[in-house]
Design a protein around this motif. Structure first.
Motif, PDB file in Angstrom:
ATOM      1  N   VAL A  21       0.828  -1.220   0.000  1.00 54.95           N
ATOM      2  CA  VAL A  21       0.000   0.000   0.000  1.00 54.95           C
ATOM      3  C   VAL A  21       0.861   1.268   0.000  1.00 54.95           C
ATOM      4  O   VAL A  21       0.496   2.273  -0.603  1.00 54.95           O
ATOM      5  CB  VAL A  21      -0.970  -0.024   1.211  1.00 54.95           C
ATOM      6  N   LEU A  48       0.573   5.536  -3.477  1.00 52.01           N
ATOM      7  CA  LEU A  48       0.443   6.986  -3.606  1.00 52.01           C
ATOM      8  C   LEU A  48       1.141   7.483  -4.865  1.00 52.01           C
ATOM      9  O   LEU A  48       2.152   6.935  -5.291  1.00 52.01           O
ATOM     10  CB  LEU A  48       1.085   7.690  -2.405  1.00 52.01           C
ATOM     11  N   LYS A  82      -5.326   5.505   7.373  1.00 51.89           N
ATOM     12  CA  LYS A  82      -5.613   4.073   7.302  1.00 51.89           C
ATOM     13  C   LYS A  82      -5.530   3.537   5.871  1.00 51.89           C
ATOM     14  O   LYS A  82      -5.137   2.394   5.672  1.00 51.89           O
ATOM     15  CB  LYS A  82      -6.970   3.773   7.949  1.00 51.89           C
ATOM     16  N   VAL A  83      -5.886   4.331   4.878  1.00 49.61           N
ATOM     17  CA  VAL A  83      -5.775   3.816   3.504  1.00 49.61           C
ATOM     18  C   VAL A  83      -4.357   3.945   2.954  1.00 49.61           C
ATOM     19  O   VAL A  83      -4.051   3.379   1.901  1.00 49.61           O
ATOM     20  CB  VAL A  83      -6.770   4.483   2.508  1.00 49.61           C
ATOM     21  N   THR A  84      -3.521   4.686   3.643  1.00 47.48           N
ATOM     22  CA  THR A  84      -2.136   4.782   3.186  1.00 47.48           C
ATOM     23  C   THR A  84      -1.203   3.878   4.006  1.00 47.48           C
ATOM     24  O   THR A  84      -0.003   3.836   3.748  1.00 47.48           O
ATOM     25  CB  THR A  84      -1.610   6.233   3.287  1.00 47.48           C
ATOM     26  N   GLY A  85      -1.766   3.186   4.978  1.00 48.71           N
ATOM     27  CA  GLY A  85      -0.944   2.294   5.800  1.00 48.71           C
ATOM     28  C   GLY A  85      -0.119   3.031   6.830  1.00 48.71           C
ATOM     29  O   GLY A  85       0.782   2.461   7.427  1.00 48.71           O
ATOM     30  N   GLN A 121      -7.955   4.101  -3.166  1.00 49.43           N
ATOM     31  CA  GLN A 121      -7.813   4.586  -1.787  1.00 49.43           C
ATOM     32  C   GLN A 121      -8.868   5.661  -1.492  1.00 49.43           C
ATOM     33  O   GLN A 121      -9.505   5.657  -0.438  1.00 49.43           O
ATOM     34  CB  GLN A 121      -6.411   5.169  -1.561  1.00 49.43           C
ATOM     35  N   VAL A 129     -13.729   2.145   5.517  1.00 51.78           N
ATOM     36  CA  VAL A 129     -12.657   1.969   6.499  1.00 51.78           C
ATOM     37  C   VAL A 129     -13.244   2.109   7.892  1.00 51.78           C
ATOM     38  O   VAL A 129     -13.946   3.077   8.168  1.00 51.78           O
ATOM     39  CB  VAL A 129     -11.583   3.072   6.314  1.00 51.78           C
ATOM     40  N   LYS A 155     -16.046  12.811   6.117  1.00 51.35           N
ATOM     41  CA  LYS A 155     -15.136  11.658   6.034  1.00 51.35           C
ATOM     42  C   LYS A 155     -14.439  11.461   7.373  1.00 51.35           C
ATOM     43  O   LYS A 155     -14.163  12.416   8.095  1.00 51.35           O
ATOM     44  CB  LYS A 155     -14.072  11.883   4.952  1.00 51.35           C
ATOM     45  N   ARG A 156     -14.119  10.218   7.641  1.00 53.42           N
ATOM     46  CA  ARG A 156     -13.433   9.892   8.892  1.00 53.42           C
ATOM     47  C   ARG A 156     -12.120  10.662   9.019  1.00 53.42           C
ATOM     48  O   ARG A 156     -11.367  10.780   8.051  1.00 53.42           O
ATOM     49  CB  ARG A 156     -13.076   8.409   8.915  1.00 53.42           C
ATOM     50  N   ALA A 190      -9.223   8.297   8.146  1.00 51.02           N
ATOM     51  CA  ALA A 190      -9.312   7.470   6.932  1.00 51.02           C
ATOM     52  C   ALA A 190      -8.047   7.574   6.077  1.00 51.02           C
ATOM     53  O   ALA A 190      -7.556   6.566   5.559  1.00 51.02           O
ATOM     54  CB  ALA A 190     -10.542   7.851   6.118  1.00 51.02           C
ATOM     55  N   PHE A 191      -7.518   8.789   5.922  1.00 51.24           N
ATOM     56  CA  PHE A 191      -6.330   8.954   5.075  1.00 51.24           C
ATOM     57  C   PHE A 191      -5.178   8.099   5.610  1.00 51.24           C
ATOM     58  O   PHE A 191      -4.530   7.362   4.852  1.00 51.24           O
ATOM     59  CB  PHE A 191      -5.915  10.427   4.991  1.00 51.24           C
ATOM     60  N   LEU A 232      -7.070  -3.419  -0.131  1.00 49.83           N
ATOM     61  CA  LEU A 232      -6.690  -2.480  -1.190  1.00 49.83           C
ATOM     62  C   LEU A 232      -5.835  -3.166  -2.246  1.00 49.83           C
ATOM     63  O   LEU A 232      -6.013  -2.946  -3.450  1.00 49.83           O
ATOM     64  CB  LEU A 232      -5.933  -1.277  -0.599  1.00 49.83           C
ATOM     65  N   ILE A 240     -12.201   5.819   1.224  1.00 44.66           N
ATOM     66  CA  ILE A 240     -12.562   6.925   2.118  1.00 44.66           C
ATOM     67  C   ILE A 240     -13.987   7.384   1.832  1.00 44.66           C
ATOM     68  O   ILE A 240     -14.821   7.510   2.736  1.00 44.66           O
ATOM     69  CB  ILE A 240     -11.583   8.108   1.951  1.00 44.66           C
ATOM     70  N   ASP A 241     -14.298   7.603   0.558  1.00 42.27           N
ATOM     71  CA  ASP A 241     -15.605   8.176   0.188  1.00 42.27           C
ATOM     72  C   ASP A 241     -16.762   7.240   0.516  1.00 42.27           C
ATOM     73  O   ASP A 241     -17.863   7.685   0.839  1.00 42.27           O
ATOM     74  CB  ASP A 241     -15.633   8.500  -1.310  1.00 42.27           C
ATOM     75  N   LEU A 298      -3.597  10.395  -3.446  1.00 41.24           N
ATOM     76  CA  LEU A 298      -4.186   9.074  -3.271  1.00 41.24           C
ATOM     77  C   LEU A 298      -4.555   8.478  -4.612  1.00 41.24           C
ATOM     78  O   LEU A 298      -4.952   9.183  -5.537  1.00 41.24           O
ATOM     79  CB  LEU A 298      -5.456   9.183  -2.418  1.00 41.24           C
ATOM     80  N   THR A 335      -7.704  -3.068   5.925  1.00 42.02           N
ATOM     81  CA  THR A 335      -7.785  -2.180   4.759  1.00 42.02           C
ATOM     82  C   THR A 335      -6.635  -2.353   3.765  1.00 42.02           C
ATOM     83  O   THR A 335      -6.885  -2.507   2.559  1.00 42.02           O
ATOM     84  CB  THR A 335      -7.888  -0.712   5.237  1.00 42.02           C
ATOM     85  N   PRO A 336      -5.371  -2.316   4.213  1.00 35.89           N
ATOM     86  CA  PRO A 336      -4.288  -2.440   3.222  1.00 35.89           C
ATOM     87  C   PRO A 336      -4.366  -3.733   2.401  1.00 35.89           C
ATOM     88  O   PRO A 336      -4.153  -3.715   1.179  1.00 35.89           O
ATOM     89  CB  PRO A 336      -3.023  -2.398   4.079  1.00 35.89           C
TER      90      PRO A 336
END
Lengths: 162, 760
Positions: A77, A81, B15-18, A91, A100, B8-9, B12-13, A110, A95-96, A87, A106-107
């Motif tokens: 993950v 980027l 968590k989605v980027t690890g 990713q 999550v 948005k949480r 979240a950022f 993904l 969020i949208d 993002l 999550t990773p």
């Protein structure tokens, strides 16, 4: 302790690592490279939290020996980027779509999503369920994760998303 | 205003980027590794542990056995401490136990240089046991002559309480009453958060710092102090992001042992990482409860009298103990008010893993029993099940004298309407009424109620701190924890509105550090949004007062004429912006004549509770020869008051429904009858739902603002998991005519029942 030299590419960067031959790829990525997006949930290939792409294909890195990674191209993950820290679409979709919660699965999700999206195929919702079923999640009931993957797939294929 | 919006949480950022850091991500690689030796018998005494071979292994640093640890029994439940000795949790375990009470009990621990060495040393320990007979079932465990687990609890009964209204014995003598009786059984299940429990400890400045995957940092700090016999202030507990908890981490798990081992190796860093297999057995599980319900009814269905008995399997150690059965019994009493009611609740020790808190805390069990029983009653009396419920369920205006809860709104009916519409109830009940053949469909439903927070059973308070920055943003700190549910986001939304700043101006500090974070008891009892709401509002008022007092000095306007809205100081009479909060904060901090750091901190104790209500509707298809029930459609409808963040609320309900579906159809931790050994303590054999096991999960809300609540909100964290199993069961009842009174309703169970009923 027997060691071996592993030469591989991790998130686009060529690396050389001396590893314990018993080490898993999870161990190598977490301990030697601090790629902590690679999570440990069971360490026996049941939960999917440690999932990474190896030459474009998903593997549970906990049951993939580090020495097998020699010559391979590994993606985690941390490698998703864009060059300026932007993002990727999947990713952003997580969020949208409120996909999550605790974030621990999550990773892994993904990276499977990336594999699905890179195939450039259009899957039905049921096919996506099957493709994503190697991952366990206890927070989300999977609903919003599925929505995030489905919508991103459609957007990439130019199919209108409601 | 940002409350009520699906922002948005905040995490979240990361968590989605690890980038979000969990316990293991924070541990230094120099850490010594701990591995635990678990017992391989279900009951008995450890006679000896021979360390000789283990100690010879290069890299072994220290070995602790059950003969070495201090004799300081400690409680583990994640309850607020009670200063009244009669209300304190039962202290019935040691760091390592010589008296082994379940297969998997902790009897020794190895500290080693690395994981492989620690594991090898654990295997090299030689244990001699004195074996004793064991018992796995609570009803058998209560019998005279059953093996005794804890000396001070006769017949293994941890607690027996009785609820009693009216006169049951007299009421049932009324002529012409119909008696309906059933036994309902729920299984042992596990939380299965994807991050296993993990902690690490090190000592510095005379203190032990423990970093842990926990829901309750301030409580665990106290328990570590108690278990080690050291002042609580000498323990510092840090809670980073955690990978789910669901109640398992609402207990002190291995933090006390990890801290103890740290003291034994000179305060060096030690890490205790629990495997998935250990998590299933040696953490906590959900209480398996057997219910016996007897209802006495008139022909119109009115409940003249009801008797309930529940036998709750506590397992080997008290943990949350009787609280679970007691909560379940109370739920039965209130959902269908009955003038003559008797309920006996037993919580009984057995030689199985310790049962603790798990999402729903006794209510998923009680709702399975009661809502199954309610459909049985409706069926036997020939009354449409929703019609029956509408007539006899908790009415509007219902008041509970103990909790002082009032059922203010017609929430149950409003929720039922939405559920009915989605599932197309009326048409499908008719269409599925008279089926034959191998494949049959059915629709079913169940209702529930749930408390919000734990008052008046125990303390409810929350502390909040706000610290203003030079740019007009603020740090927000609470003892209440983010465990995945979205608490940090909801707290930030409430704080933004309460202070009068944009959402982006609130920087919540997600990590709790008991040396720094104000006191709060943590994530449990669906309490946090409700309880924190009061503390946030009160603290924001204190901060606003200070800000407006400073604004008065700066802008020479009376306080009554100014306000803080959206991060600006506004003159209310004409809406003029006098300045920004950032300008004010900078001036306040750097003023050479009048410098002040604008901060606020306060504790709010609540003495109220609130009914959270809702229902689940399910449609199933049953393959009779295969004995398999497939869920086709499902909806949960909740009235949890005003939604702080609708998208996150919906997501949280999805997760609860998923847990409820697994509870109803597939999940069960099994034990070998001959040895007490767990049989399926891994994620392959324990059938946690995957994405393929669900239909789409539909969620709707009814929003009646809760009048006792600072933001109109009430419980939502746990309720979604409570009504799904009985709704599915009642759908199977409609499809097949067969009442399944045991979950999970997997093919093994359906096969036996279909055989009994002559379908096979």
């Amino acid at each position: 302790m027997q060691t071996a030299l592993v030469k591989c590419t991790i998130n686009g960067v060529p690396t050389e690592t001396v590893v314990d031959v018993r080490a898993s790829l999870t161990d190598m990525l977490r301990n030697d490279y601090r790629l902590t997006s690679v999570k440990k949930g069971c360490e026996v290939g049941e939960c999917g939290a440690c999932n990474v792409l190896i030459d474009g294909e998903c593997f549970n890195s906990c049951i993939y020996l580090a020495v097998w990674a020699d010559g391979k191209n590994i993606q985690t993950v941390e490698g998703l980027l864009g060059p300026n820290g932007e993002l990727s679409d999947i990713q952003q979709a997580f969020i949208d779509e409120a996909a999550v919660q605790c974030g621990f699965c999550t990773p892994g999700f993904l990276m499977t999503a990336v594999e699905i999206l890179e195939s450039k195929k259009l899957y039905t919702r049921d096919e996506l369920r099957k493709l994503l079923s190697g991952h366990l999640c206890r927070c989300t009931g999977y609903e919003n994760i599925l929505n995030a993957v489905e919508k991103t797939m459609k957007r990439r294929l130019g199919i209108p998303v409601e | 205003m940002v409350v009520g919006k699906s922002v948005k949480r905040v995490d979240a950022f990361d968590k989605v980027t690890g980038r979000a850091r969990y316990t293991d991500d924070m541990a230094d690689r120099s850490a010594y590794i701990v591995k635990i030796l678990h017992s391989t018998i279900a009951h008995g005494y450890v006679k000896s542990i021979d360390k000789t071979e283990a100690e010879k292994i290069d890299g072994v640093i220290y070995i602790a056995t059950c003969f070495d640890v201090p004799n300081l029994p400690f409680p583990t439940a994640g309850h607020p401490w009670s200063t009244d000795p009669h209300h304190q949790d039962i202290a019935d375990r040691l760091l390592l136990n010589r008296h082994v009470r379940y297969y998997g009990d902790d009897i020794a621990a190895v500290v080693a240089r690395d994981e492989v060495t620690a594991t090898r040393a654990v295997r090299a320990l030689k244990v001699e046991y004195e074996e004793l007979p064991f018992v796995l079932d609570p009803i058998q465990s209560m019998q005279d002559g059953a093996p005794q687990l804890h000396e001070e609890f006769q017949n293994n009964i941890l607690a027996h309480t009785r609820l009693s209204d009216g006169n049951y014995a007299e009421a049932i003598t009324e002529e012409g009453l119909i008696r309906i009786e059933g036994w309902y059984r729920t299984p042992t299940v596990q939380h299965c958060h994807i991050e296993n429990h993990i902690c690490f400890a090190s000592a510095e400045s005379g203190k032990i710092t423990v970093v842990s995957s926990t829901q309750i940092p301030h409580i665990v700090r106290r328990v570590v102090g108690q278990a080690l016999g050291i002042p609580w202030g000498n323990v510092r507990l840090i809670k980073p992001y955690i990978g789910g908890g669901f109640g398992n981490k609402q207990d002190a798990l291995y933090e006390p042992l990890c801290a103890y081992l740290c003291t034994k190796v000179g305060g060096r860093l030690v890490k205790l990482d629990v495997s998935r297999e250990e998590t299933f057995v040696s953490n906590r599980v959900r209480h398996a409860i057997q219910f016996h319900l007897i209802s006495w009814l008139r022909k119109d269905g009115s409940i003249v009298a009801r008797k309930a008995e529940c036998f709750s399997n506590q397992g080997a150690y008290a943990s949350h103990g009787h609280g679970i059965a007691a909560k379940g019994g109370g739920a039965i009493r209130q959902l269908y008010p009955t003038p003559n009611f008797e309920c006996d609740m037993y919580t009984v020790y057995t030689n199985t893993p310790a049962s603790g808190a798990m999402r729903g805390y006794g209510i998923p069990q009680a709702m399975f029993a009661l809502e199954s029983h309610t459909d049985d009653i409706a069926k036997q009396l020939g009354i449409e099940p929703i019609e029956y419920r509408r007539k006899y369920m908790m009415p509007v205006g219902y008041f509970d004298p103990f909790s002082k809860n009032v059922n203010y709104f017609d929430s149950l009916n409003q929720c039922i309407e939405k559920g009915k519409a989605y599932i197309d109830w009326d048409n499908k009940r008719k269409a599925y009424a008279n089926q034959t053949g191998d494949i049959r469909r059915g629709v079913g439903m169940a209702i529930f109620w749930y408390n919000t927070a734990v008052w008046p059973i125990s303390l409810e308070s929350c502390s909040c701190r706000m610290v203003l920055n030079q740019d007009g943003t603020l740090q927000l700190q609470l003892g209440e924890t983010e465990i995945g549910q979205g608490a940090d986001t909801a707290f930030s939304q409430m704080a933004a509105d309460a202070v009068g700043v944009p959402f982006e101006a609130v920087h919540i500090i997600s990590t709790q550090d008991t040396d720094i974070t104000p006191f709060g008891t943590g994530a449990y009892a669906s309490r946090q949004t409700y309880v924190a709401g009061f503390a946030i509002k009160q603290t924001a008022d204190i901060l606003r007062e200070k800000i407006l007092a400073y604004a008065h000095k700066l802008y020479r306007m009376p306080v009554a004429l100014i306000d803080l809205i959206g991060g600006n100081i506004i003159r209310k009479s004409d809406g003029q912006v006098l300045g920004t909060l950032g300008e004010l904060a900078t001036e306040a901090l750097y003023s050479l004549t009048d410098s002040i750091h604008l901060t606020a901190e306060s504790t709010y104790q609540i003495k109220s509770n609130a009914y959270s209500l809702g229902c689940c509707f399910a449609e199933v298809e049953v393959d009779i020869p295969l004995c398999k029930a497939k869920l086709l459609k499902i909806i949960n409808v909740h009235d949890c008051g005003t939604l702080i963040n609708p998208a996150l609320a919906e997501a949280q309900v999805h997760g609860g429904m998923s847990m409820g579906i697994g509870y109803g159809l597939s999940e069960q931790l099994l034990f070998d009858e001959r040895t007490g050994r767990p049989l399926n303590n891994n994620l392959l054999d324990y059938k946690l739902s995957t994405m393929m096991d669900h239909p789409d999960l539909k969620t709707e809300f009814v929003e009646n603002p809760e009048p006792t609540s600072a933001y109109g909100t009430k419980a939502l964290g746990e309720p979604p998991a409570t009504p799904c199993a009985p709704a599915i069961r009642n759908a199977i009842l409609q499809a097949t005519g067969v009442a399944i009174n045991q979950i999970p309703m997997n093919p093994h169970v359906l096969f036996a029942r279909f055989r009994e009923e002559g379908l096979l």
